[in-house]
Design a protein around this motif. Structure first.
Motif, PDB file in Angstrom:
ATOM      1  N   LYS A 116     -19.470 -25.716  43.886  1.00 26.59           N
ATOM      2  CA  LYS A 116     -20.510 -26.549  43.292  1.00 26.59           C
ATOM      3  C   LYS A 116     -21.835 -26.364  44.024  1.00 26.59           C
ATOM      4  N   LYS A 117     -21.791 -26.396  45.338  1.00 31.10           N
ATOM      5  CA  LYS A 117     -23.019 -26.309  46.122  1.00 31.10           C
ATOM      6  C   LYS A 117     -23.569 -24.888  46.179  1.00 31.10           C
ATOM      7  N   VAL A 149     -12.224 -29.151  48.800  1.00 31.03           N
ATOM      8  CA  VAL A 149     -13.182 -28.373  49.599  1.00 31.03           C
ATOM      9  C   VAL A 149     -13.664 -27.152  48.814  1.00 31.03           C
ATOM     10  N   ILE A 150     -12.751 -26.461  48.153  1.00 29.22           N
ATOM     11  CA  ILE A 150     -13.136 -25.298  47.354  1.00 29.22           C
ATOM     12  C   ILE A 150     -14.057 -25.710  46.212  1.00 29.22           C
ATOM     13  N   MET A 151     -13.732 -26.822  45.562  1.00 31.18           N
ATOM     14  CA  MET A 151     -14.560 -27.314  44.466  1.00 31.18           C
ATOM     15  C   MET A 151     -15.975 -27.616  44.938  1.00 31.18           C
ATOM     16  N   TYR A 179     -13.178 -22.862  37.579  1.00 29.49           N
ATOM     17  CA  TYR A 179     -11.991 -23.101  36.763  1.00 29.49           C
ATOM     18  C   TYR A 179     -10.732 -22.705  37.549  1.00 29.49           C
ATOM     19  N   GLY A 180     -10.768 -21.534  38.183  1.00 28.80           N
ATOM     20  CA  GLY A 180      -9.612 -21.069  38.952  1.00 28.80           C
ATOM     21  C   GLY A 180      -9.257 -22.014  40.075  1.00 28.80           C
ATOM     22  N   ALA A 181     -10.277 -22.604  40.690  1.00 24.19           N
ATOM     23  CA  ALA A 181     -10.038 -23.577  41.760  1.00 24.19           C
ATOM     24  C   ALA A 181      -9.308 -24.801  41.211  1.00 24.19           C
ATOM     25  N   LEU A 216      -3.192 -31.480  52.893  1.00 26.46           N
ATOM     26  CA  LEU A 216      -3.805 -30.204  52.517  1.00 26.46           C
ATOM     27  C   LEU A 216      -3.759 -29.978  51.008  1.00 26.46           C
ATOM     28  N   GLY A 217      -2.734 -30.504  50.357  1.00 26.05           N
ATOM     29  CA  GLY A 217      -2.609 -30.356  48.916  1.00 26.05           C
ATOM     30  C   GLY A 217      -3.752 -30.985  48.151  1.00 26.05           C
TER      31      GLY A 217
END
Length: 267
Positions: free
Chosen positions: A29-30, A23-25, A114-116, A16-17
């Protein structure tokens, strides 16, 4: 013996790390056409400012006479640690967003990206790299090889490692679920702080009040987490506190974003 379920949960945490930040990135992006460069710079800034520069300062300060006083008082320690974390991370965030990501200001959603990266790298270090030791220790304990690690150590180091072994053996398997839960709260807060600092960084001048606000919010999150963890209350209640503060940070960041859009102050 460390239970098999605990070992499985440790491995799940390690996966998960990596998986959650990626997944968030991909989602940002999409959905928002956010730039991967923003994600990568979030990772680099977290590494440089929080894990290198901040730690160097801790070595100097906590190794001094003042450091002895700070470490001897939980309130001072929580205040010192939380303010230093807020100062270093938010300063790094501000500098990166204003100068390194200047070309990315045209898409405000790069603040989320950036936060992700910033929070995602932290998640990777805590869940994947941090749990690697637990996995190695668990396997060696179950193979009866724990003494191999303990024998060459001095008394102090041996006691510390033995405590780590005992904790792994005694920790209920379901406790490991709390680690990704806490990290999700942390990455939520990191994205919220990134939005706040983004709107401090873009534009003709730096908005100092938003930068200071981010430092204070960061310090509150870390300080409360430290005090709650040291208070002896249940880990579940600690996670509730962390999630409440993370949600508060996200709410404030949303309002900052809405006000900026309404005032048409930022790109």
């Amino acid at each position: 013996m460390v239970s098999r379920l605990s070992i499985v949960m440790i491995i799940v945490n390690m996966i998960l790390g990596v998986l959650i930040p990626v997944v968030i990135m991909v989602f940002f992006k999409k959905k928002y056409k956010a730039c991967i460069k923003s994600f990568l710079m979030g990772c680099v800034t977290m590494l440089l400012f929080a894990m290198v520069l901040e730690q160097l300062v801790h070595i100097v300060v906590l190794g001094s006479e003042i450091g002895t006083v700070i470490q001897g008082n939980i309130w001072l320690y929580a205040l010192y640690g939380s303010l230093m974390a807020g100062l270093f991370e938010e300063t790094g965030r501000l500098l990166t967003m204003r100068y390194v990501l200047k070309k990315e200001h045209c898409n405000t959603y790069n603040a989320l990206m950036y936060g992700a990266g910033h929070g995602g790298f932290e998640m990777f270090m805590v869940l994947t790299i941090g749990m690697l030791n637990n996995l190695v220790y668990s396997v060696m304990i179950n193979l009866g090889q724990a003494q191999t690690l303990l024998e060459p150590l001095d008394d102090s180091a041996r006691s510390t490692l033995q405590t780590a072994f005992d904790t792994l053996i005694q920790t209920p398997s379901w406790y490991f679920i709390l680690s990704p839960v806490e990290r999700l709260a942390a990455i939520t807060a990191q994205i919220g702080l990134s939005v706040t600092v983004w709107h401090a960084a873009v534009g003709k001048t730096i908005k100092g009040r938003l930068y200071i606000l981010a430092i204070v919010l960061h310090a509150v999150l870390d300080g409360v987490a430290v005090l709650a963890a040291k208070s002896g209350i249940s880990l579940i209640l600690v996670e509730v506190y962390v999630w409440l503060i993370a949600a508060g940070i996200a709410f404030i960041a949303r309002n900052v974003w809405k006000k900026a859009k309404k005032d048409d102050l930022y790109a």
